[in-house]
Enzyme design. Structure first.
Site, PDB file in Angstrom:
ATOM      1  N   TRP A  60       0.826  -1.217   0.000  1.00  0.00           N
ATOM      2  CA  TRP A  60       0.000   0.000   0.000  1.00  0.00           C
ATOM      3  C   TRP A  60       0.852   1.256   0.000  1.00  0.00           C
ATOM      4  CZ3 TRP A  60      -5.141   1.609   0.207  1.00  0.00           C
ATOM      5  CH2 TRP A  60      -5.356   2.917   0.649  1.00  0.00           C
ATOM      6  N   ASN A  62       0.014   5.736  -0.001  1.00  0.00           N
ATOM      7  CA  ASN A  62      -0.895   6.866  -0.173  1.00  0.00           C
ATOM      8  C   ASN A  62      -0.110   8.175  -0.207  1.00  0.00           C
ATOM      9  OD1 ASN A  62      -1.177   5.860   2.792  1.00  0.00           O
ATOM     10  ND2 ASN A  62      -2.100   7.883   3.002  1.00  0.00           N
ATOM     11  N   ASP A  63      -0.363   9.132   0.650  1.00  0.00           N
ATOM     12  CA  ASP A  63       0.103  10.506   0.483  1.00  0.00           C
ATOM     13  C   ASP A  63       1.592  10.634   0.171  1.00  0.00           C
ATOM     14  OD1 ASP A  63      -2.339  10.478   1.768  1.00  0.00           O
ATOM     15  OD2 ASP A  63      -1.817  11.998   3.246  1.00  0.00           O
ATOM     16  N   SER A 123       1.182  12.096   7.753  1.00  0.00           N
ATOM     17  CA  SER A 123       1.779  12.983   6.755  1.00  0.00           C
ATOM     18  C   SER A 123       2.420  14.229   7.347  1.00  0.00           C
ATOM     19  CB  SER A 123       0.725  13.385   5.725  1.00  0.00           C
ATOM     20  OG  SER A 123       0.388  12.299   4.907  1.00  0.00           O
ATOM     21  N   ASP A 188      -0.860  17.103   9.424  1.00  0.00           N
ATOM     22  CA  ASP A 188      -0.290  17.406   8.110  1.00  0.00           C
ATOM     23  C   ASP A 188       0.338  18.798   8.037  1.00  0.00           C
ATOM     24  OD1 ASP A 188      -1.536  14.978   7.628  1.00  0.00           O
ATOM     25  OD2 ASP A 188      -3.211  15.852   6.518  1.00  0.00           O
ATOM     26  N   GLU A 245      -7.268  18.560   5.271  1.00  0.00           N
ATOM     27  CA  GLU A 245      -6.079  17.719   5.310  1.00  0.00           C
ATOM     28  C   GLU A 245      -5.024  18.285   4.360  1.00  0.00           C
ATOM     29  OE1 GLU A 245      -7.134  13.263   6.353  1.00  0.00           O
ATOM     30  OE2 GLU A 245      -7.888  13.752   4.361  1.00  0.00           O
TER      31      GLU A 245
END
Length: 587
Positions: A60, A62-63, A123, A188, A245
């Site tokens: 996986w 993501n960001d 993040s 974030d 976010e």
């Protein structure tokens, strides 16, 4: 690689998937989630695996987090599960590159290990301090309630250009919430910018007011990057937008394409504030003015604030982050696209594939000369991957007509095309009730719906019989005394697969004077299950994830089509096969 290899492990994995789905049905989702999070794939199904978009070898992602340039090396961090292909076990994956296209994986930079991040390393951003000293600010999760704090990390060895080891000082966290902040919606941190007085640094953190309805970028200040004080007022906030976010705040030049350092202020620059709306799962940005004396940001009057504002990308694109590249004096945008073949309750497709998520091609970003929006274009280094080339020019496409572009393997390709309309007289009337909802208008005026001027464009990832196809197209409407251009991705016929496939139309209106030129350009990057398109020279971008069952490998084709009532001419078309870059094998 076939997923049938290593059959015993595959059977165990499939049993775990079945077990998870059964648990979901009886409400034991937490146990099922824990099972999936640590379910390491025994093999990788590479059938639809993107080849030239950034991704780890498996599992996986993501960001994108904290991209920056240091001693000739680009660094990219990312939210990564090293043990499975669903979200969980999140660490800061770390890859390095000399060209933003070929990537090498190094060890994860940050992983849960201390009381201030033991439940997760979420993040954040990187800032390069004076003296070429990089520092990371990131969100740490401290308990099962998802309480969030902000932490700092430094390279262990500045003489190592790969910055393979990072140290988290024990004085973390450096920023904690106060009673006015919902501590579970406090994350974030942005790249920091130096105030023009050269005496303090600023950073913004995404949040929502306690009632959860007003999105806010909370502002903090520090003189030493260790002790931070909350400002009396936020950098900016808007009611009705929910949690913000991944905020990003940076300057762009008023004229020209050259980027600006994140701390640049004053005459000759505008500022951009981008937020990712957790409630909508879209990103929006405004253009405006930053007032350093007040430490406030005010959007331009013409820049719509909130969920109906401008977007970098009107498709599958989220949690983006920019950085200033001092080597080429440009602002570069990195973004993430998730998978569209899973549901909240059923991640079995991702488990079987053994991978989930990609980053989009890094984009150079600058202000349009009209001052109303940003322009985006794939970084110039991407063009080095171009190989086999086909071209054509001055080819008419009659109403209802289409043709196939031959002599190219289009499953992994880059296509640039310019369309010329013979007339706009047959353009249909625009329905003003859709002014704020291009996506719904595209669903109503899909690629198969015959119109006046358009739809015309490309069928990508199409099988030879056009039973499967993803349409990338324009359609022109008449509105008062001018014309409106709609740009769409229509993947509703992209696959014959039915399980868990999400196939939304994506769309936006293009800020272009089609009345004067009667021409419009399109560039589409096609990568097995990714379609990333740039309309009108980068005025509008759309990304889709698609999962063909027929249009795979050499059975995937490229077509030009016109379902309008007037002729459209392909003034010029150039298409290239794209070579596979070096992608995250460990150094």
């Amino acid at each position: 690689m076939a997923i049938s290899s290593n059959l015993p492990k595959l059977c165990l994995n499939l049993f775990a998937i079945f077990f998870f789905i059964s648990l979901q049905k009886v409400g034991c989702s937490h146990l099922g989630h824990e099972t999936l999070v640590n379910l390491s794939p025994s093999s990788i199904d590479s059938t639809l695996l993107p080849r030239y978009h950034f991704r780890p070898l498996r599992n996986w992602i993501n960001d994108p987090n904290g991209p920056f340039y240091y001693k000739g090396i680009y660094h990219l961090f990312y939210q990564y599960n090293p043990y499975g292909s669903v979200w969980g076990n999140i660490v800061w994956g770390h890859s390095v590159s000399t060209d933003l296209i070929n990537w090498h994986a190094v060890d994860p930079a940050i992983y849960p290990s201390k009381t201030f991040d033991i439940y997760g390393c979420w993040s954040g951003s990187a800032t390069v301090l004076p003296g070429s000293k990089p520092v990371i600010l990131y969100t740490g999760i401290v308990d099962d309630f998802k309480t969030q704090v902000q932490n700092i990390a430094f390279p262990a060895n500045l003489s190592d250009p790969l910055l393979r080891e990072w140290v988290k000082p024990d004085y973390n966290p450096v920023i904690s919430s106060d009673p006015s902040i919902n501590a579970t919606q406090f994350r974030d941190p942005t790249t920091a910018w130096l105030h023009p007085d050269n005496k303090h640094w600023n950073v913004a953190i995404g949040s929502a007011r306690k009632e959860g309805q007003r999105g806010v970028a909370i502002l903090y200040r520090s003189r030493n990057f260790k002790n931070w004080t909350k400002a009396k007022h936020p950098l900016h906030s808007i009611k009705g937008t929910g949690m913000w976010e991944c905020p990003d705040f940076f300057p762009v030049a008023v004229s020209g394409r050259e980027g600006r350092d994140t701390s640049a202020t004053g005459r000759g620059v505008k500022h951009v504030l981008k937020v990712s709306l957790d409630r909508m799962r879209f990103e929006h940005y405004t253009l405006g003015t930053y007032y350093p004396a007040l430490d406030r940001y005010l959007p331009d009057q013409a820049s719509v604030d909130g969920s109906e504002g401008l977007r970098y990308d009107y498709g599958n694109f989220y949690a983006s982050k920019t950085f200033f590249d001092p080597a080429k004096k440009r602002r570069v945008l990195c973004g993430w696209a998730n998978e569209s073949d899973v549901t909240h309750d059923d991640a079995s497709n991702d488990i079987i594939k053994g991978w989930a998520g990609v980053h989009l091609i890094p984009r150079e970003l600058w202000l349009d000369e009209n001052g109303r929006q940003l322009l985006q274009w794939p970084v110039e280094e991407f063009d080095r991957l171009r190989s086999q080339h086909v071209s054509l020019a001055n080819q008419a496409v009659n109403p209802g007509g289409f043709f196939r572009v031959n002599n190219i393997d289009s499953v992994q390709a880059d296509v640039e095309v310019t369309f010329e309309m013979s007339s706009l007289e047959k353009a249909e009337d625009f329905d003003p009730s859709y002014v704020g909802d291009a996506q719904a208008y595209c669903a109503r005026h899909a690629a198969d719906v015959k119109g006046g001027v358009g739809p015309f464009g490309l069928y990508v990832l199409a099988d030879s019989a056009l039973e499967e196809r993803t349409a990338v197209f324009f359609k022109v409407f008449k509105h008062k005394r001018k014309h409106v251009v709609l740009f769409c991705h229509d993947p509703t016929r992209s696959t014959k697969r039915v399980k868990n496939i999400y196939k939304p139309t994506f769309a936006g209106f293009v800020d272009v004077d089609i009345d004067s030129s009667k021409t419009i350009s399109l560039r589409s990057l096609i990568d097995h299950s990714v379609v990333e398109s740039f309309g009108a020279g980068g005025k509008i971008c759309i990304t889709s994830r698609v999962y063909p069952s027929l249009a795979i490998g050499r059975d995937a084709h490229l077509f030009v089509f016109n379902n309008g009532a007037v002729d459209v001419k392909v003034s010029e078309l150039n298409a290239w096969e794209i070579r596979t870059p070096f992608m995250n094998k460990e150094i």
